[in-house]
Design an enzyme around this catalytic site. Sequence first.
Site, PDB file in Angstrom:
ATOM      1  N   GLU A   1     -24.358 -18.719 -13.851  1.00  0.00           N
ATOM      2  CA  GLU A   1     -23.576 -17.704 -13.109  1.00  0.00           C
ATOM      3  C   GLU A   1     -24.192 -17.531 -11.727  1.00  0.00           C
ATOM      4  OE1 GLU A   1     -23.815 -14.078 -15.394  1.00  0.00           O
ATOM      5  OE2 GLU A   1     -23.248 -15.114 -17.222  1.00  0.00           O
TER       6      GLU A   1
ATOM      7  N   TYR B   1     -21.640  -8.776 -15.864  1.00  0.00           N
ATOM      8  CA  TYR B   1     -22.129 -10.032 -16.450  1.00  0.00           C
ATOM      9  C   TYR B   1     -22.790  -9.872 -17.818  1.00  0.00           C
ATOM     10  CZ  TYR B   1     -26.120  -8.142 -13.867  1.00  0.00           C
ATOM     11  OH  TYR B   1     -27.076  -7.311 -13.348  1.00  0.00           O
TER      12      TYR B   1
ATOM     13  N   GLU C   1     -23.446  -5.961 -11.300  1.00  0.00           N
ATOM     14  CA  GLU C   1     -24.070  -5.834  -9.994  1.00  0.00           C
ATOM     15  C   GLU C   1     -23.083  -5.209  -9.018  1.00  0.00           C
ATOM     16  OE1 GLU C   1     -27.100  -6.923 -10.216  1.00  0.00           O
ATOM     17  OE2 GLU C   1     -27.832  -7.334  -8.202  1.00  0.00           O
TER      18      GLU C   1
ATOM     19  N   CYS D   1     -60.217  -1.717  10.430  1.00  0.00           N
ATOM     20  CA  CYS D   1     -60.620  -0.493  11.108  1.00  0.00           C
ATOM     21  C   CYS D   1     -61.330   0.322  10.026  1.00  0.00           C
ATOM     22  CB  CYS D   1     -59.397   0.276  11.616  1.00  0.00           C
ATOM     23  SG  CYS D   1     -59.798   1.963  12.072  1.00  0.00           S
TER      24      CYS D   1
ATOM     25  N   LYS E   1     -25.914 -15.534  -8.852  1.00  0.00           N
ATOM     26  CA  LYS E   1     -26.805 -14.365  -8.845  1.00  0.00           C
ATOM     27  C   LYS E   1     -26.408 -13.499  -7.651  1.00  0.00           C
ATOM     28  CE  LYS E   1     -31.643 -13.118  -9.433  1.00  0.00           C
ATOM     29  NZ  LYS E   1     -31.733 -12.074  -8.447  1.00  0.00           N
TER      30      LYS E   1
ATOM     31  N   CYS F   1     -56.944   3.858  16.851  1.00  0.00           N
ATOM     32  CA  CYS F   1     -57.949   4.908  17.076  1.00  0.00           C
ATOM     33  C   CYS F   1     -59.119   4.428  17.941  1.00  0.00           C
ATOM     34  CB  CYS F   1     -58.457   5.445  15.754  1.00  0.00           C
ATOM     35  SG  CYS F   1     -59.471   4.255  14.867  1.00  0.00           S
TER      36      CYS F   1
ATOM     37  N   ASP G   1       0.841  -1.200   0.000  1.00  0.00           N
ATOM     38  CA  ASP G   1       0.000   0.000   0.000  1.00  0.00           C
ATOM     39  C   ASP G   1       0.875   1.248   0.000  1.00  0.00           C
ATOM     40  OD1 ASP G   1      -2.026  -1.729   0.145  1.00  0.00           O
ATOM     41  OD2 ASP G   1      -2.779  -1.108   2.123  1.00  0.00           O
TER      42      ASP G   1
ATOM     43  N   LYS H   1     -33.726 -19.756  -7.704  1.00  0.00           N
ATOM     44  CA  LYS H   1     -33.666 -19.122  -6.389  1.00  0.00           C
ATOM     45  C   LYS H   1     -33.394 -20.166  -5.317  1.00  0.00           C
ATOM     46  CE  LYS H   1     -34.665 -14.776  -6.607  1.00  0.00           C
ATOM     47  NZ  LYS H   1     -35.466 -14.039  -5.930  1.00  0.00           N
TER      48      LYS H   1
ATOM     49  N   SER I   1     -35.729  -7.868 -15.717  1.00  0.00           N
ATOM     50  CA  SER I   1     -35.550  -8.735 -14.557  1.00  0.00           C
ATOM     51  C   SER I   1     -35.654 -10.180 -15.046  1.00  0.00           C
ATOM     52  CB  SER I   1     -36.574  -8.414 -13.485  1.00  0.00           C
ATOM     53  OG  SER I   1     -37.835  -8.318 -14.072  1.00  0.00           O
TER      54      SER I   1
ATOM     55  N   ASP J   1     -26.400 -10.699  -5.031  1.00  0.00           N
ATOM     56  CA  ASP J   1     -27.504  -9.951  -4.432  1.00  0.00           C
ATOM     57  C   ASP J   1     -27.051  -8.523  -4.142  1.00  0.00           C
ATOM     58  OD1 ASP J   1     -29.936  -9.386  -3.423  1.00  0.00           O
ATOM     59  OD2 ASP J   1     -29.658 -10.434  -1.521  1.00  0.00           O
TER      60      ASP J   1
ATOM     61  N   ASP K   1       0.786   4.240  -2.629  1.00  0.00           N
ATOM     62  CA  ASP K   1       0.521   5.631  -2.237  1.00  0.00           C
ATOM     63  C   ASP K   1       1.581   6.567  -2.796  1.00  0.00           C
ATOM     64  OD1 ASP K   1      -1.705   4.873  -0.953  1.00  0.00           O
ATOM     65  OD2 ASP K   1      -0.844   4.877   1.074  1.00  0.00           O
TER      66      ASP K   1
END
Length: 672
Positions: A114, A230, A178, A429, A116, A414, A33, A317, A82, A118, A37
Amino acid sequence: MKNDAAVKIDNLKKEINEHNYNYYVLNDPKISDYEYDQLYNNLVKLEEENPKLITDDSPTQRVGSDLTKEFKSVQHSRPMLSLSNTYNEDELKDFEKRLKNILGDDAQIEYVAELKIDGVSISLKYVKGKLAQAATRGDGTTGEEITVNAKTIHAIPLKVDVASQEKYDLSEFEVRGEVFMEFTAFEKLNKEREALGEKIFANPRNSSAGTLKMQDPKIVAKRPLDIFVYYLISNNTDFVSQTDNLELLKQLGFKVNINYEYCKSIEEVIDFCNHWEEKRHELRYEIDGVVIKVNSIAQQNELGNVAKSPRWATAFKFKAKQAETIINEIRWQVGRTGALTPVAELESVFLAGSTISRATLHNIDEIRRKDIRVGDTVKIEKGGDVIPKVVEVIKERRGENSKETELPDKCPVCGTEVFKPENEVLYYCVNNQCPAILKASLQHFAARGAMDIEGLGESIINLFVDEGLLKSFSDIYSLKEHREKLVDFEKFGERKVQNLFDGIEKSKEKEFAKVLFALGIRYVGSGVASKLAEHFSNIENLMNANEEEISSIHEIGPSVSKSVVDFFSSDQNKELINSLKNTGLKFEVAEKKISRNIFDGKSFVLTGTLSAMTRDEAKDKIISFGGKVVSSVSKNTDYVFAGEKAGSKLKKAEQLGIKIINEEDFQKMISE
Ligand code: IVH
């Protein structure tokens, strides 16, 4: 000739980009690092000395300093779709059957499976190799431009070497992917927020979505957002396969998830899904399933899309994750329609990336059927976006103090007596002045997808209702008159109040369909609202329509029509519409959407498979332009609208000399 500084700057940029790529894309840093830098600071210094040599794609330009006042709307080149969902092996096999129905039984179909991810989908446009625009998905057609924020994500290249790819014309292309946050980064962020007394994010996806839409790119830059891409689109080049595209994306320097697999059969896809359902916990980021895509782009094109998703892809899913916890209390919540729904207040548990402290119990019948009591230890589960639910009570763990719950006979907010309509399970209600109903209705009105009023979320609405500032939707538009009072509220202040007023003003641009949806008429979801708006063009026509007229619209049933007619027959609602009109909200469709009767009285026969739209959509269009759709071809037919693999109807049309049109012709006719 380039001068010395220019050469040095160029070399430094190249070197830094390379290390950036190793670190953020490959996760394989080659220098420390500290060394990085030093290179970076050298570049900053040289650029400071030679400000004319600073280019947009310099690694020092990732973090802009200006605040974004508002995110501009941008139209997507192609809709950001989608995916349809599958939940088990059989449904995956059905997916293949549907593909074969179109491609033919003998078609060789190969897939790419692939993970998915999230997160939040994003579109990145590159022109001449440079990142030109980044946008959120929005409603799929129109998104929000978030380029300055996307630039802070180091795994997104600001510049790519398109010339190195001789086979492809990538002068302009778009990449979709994503944006996400790894679990550790998410937890760290939440800890910091907690320490600062700020609200914590429920899950990594929410934190990515919230971050991408922040106004200050400096803060975005501090949040460790990441990306997997993707999808590659370019109008200049015919791509061959998704696997080739993923490889090409990798070569261009994009971060592609390594865990994708080329599958020769649906059985191999199923193995992949099962494998990852088991191994998902080993990943450092959240996935909610597998995306299965037909590999051949030619086949993808042949398959086309239905309504909002491609036919050539589907999501598998994973089963919902479960956890055990205790019910501390059962509370009755009063919703927008006045329905009383029981909510379990839980001992907080961590489940699928977020902390859960509430679950819905649906209704009293469900509580009795599952015999759920306060004090019980229960199994809860969370699937996708939905609110967690209680699956079952672990009876062996029931203590002596567990307490059954009773349905209240009065509204808990109420105090009005509750009422149960015949044939319904829920109690209501019926006090239309009930503050709980008002709050929930206002929340719906201001929510995304409806009027989308930024700054008018749940807690602000609750505060304003409690303070007597909001008694109806139209009061939102006169909040301006209470500026001083608002500025004085704790944690509000000038800037927030101004943002809220801007948000309110902006909502006046929302199209008629959104306004109609925002009204919260029972059974009028956003899809139905669009259909009603398109059919009736303005609110007067809709208010004057009877149930029969409304039900004659394709896919609109009797409960919707009754609910709409009931809504507009109330004097209070008529008044509401009037006052909203006076505030300047849109109650008619914009000029271009008013349907013209170009097909006046013409009859159409639909045959074969359409790719850009479903048959029902085609039918709706024909009807909305004044035509009608009949099922068989006769000499009275004006047009036969033929898709792929049209059979006997097409033949008959040819014999009778009837005009045959394809999708392209149809599109032309309606766009003229
Ligand atoms: S492909 C037309 N691939 O899932 C192609 N989507 O439910 C549609 N997603 O909006 C998207 N990982 O945000 C695709 N490997 C992946 C994905 C992926 C996550 C998201 C994406 C999309 C949503 C669909």
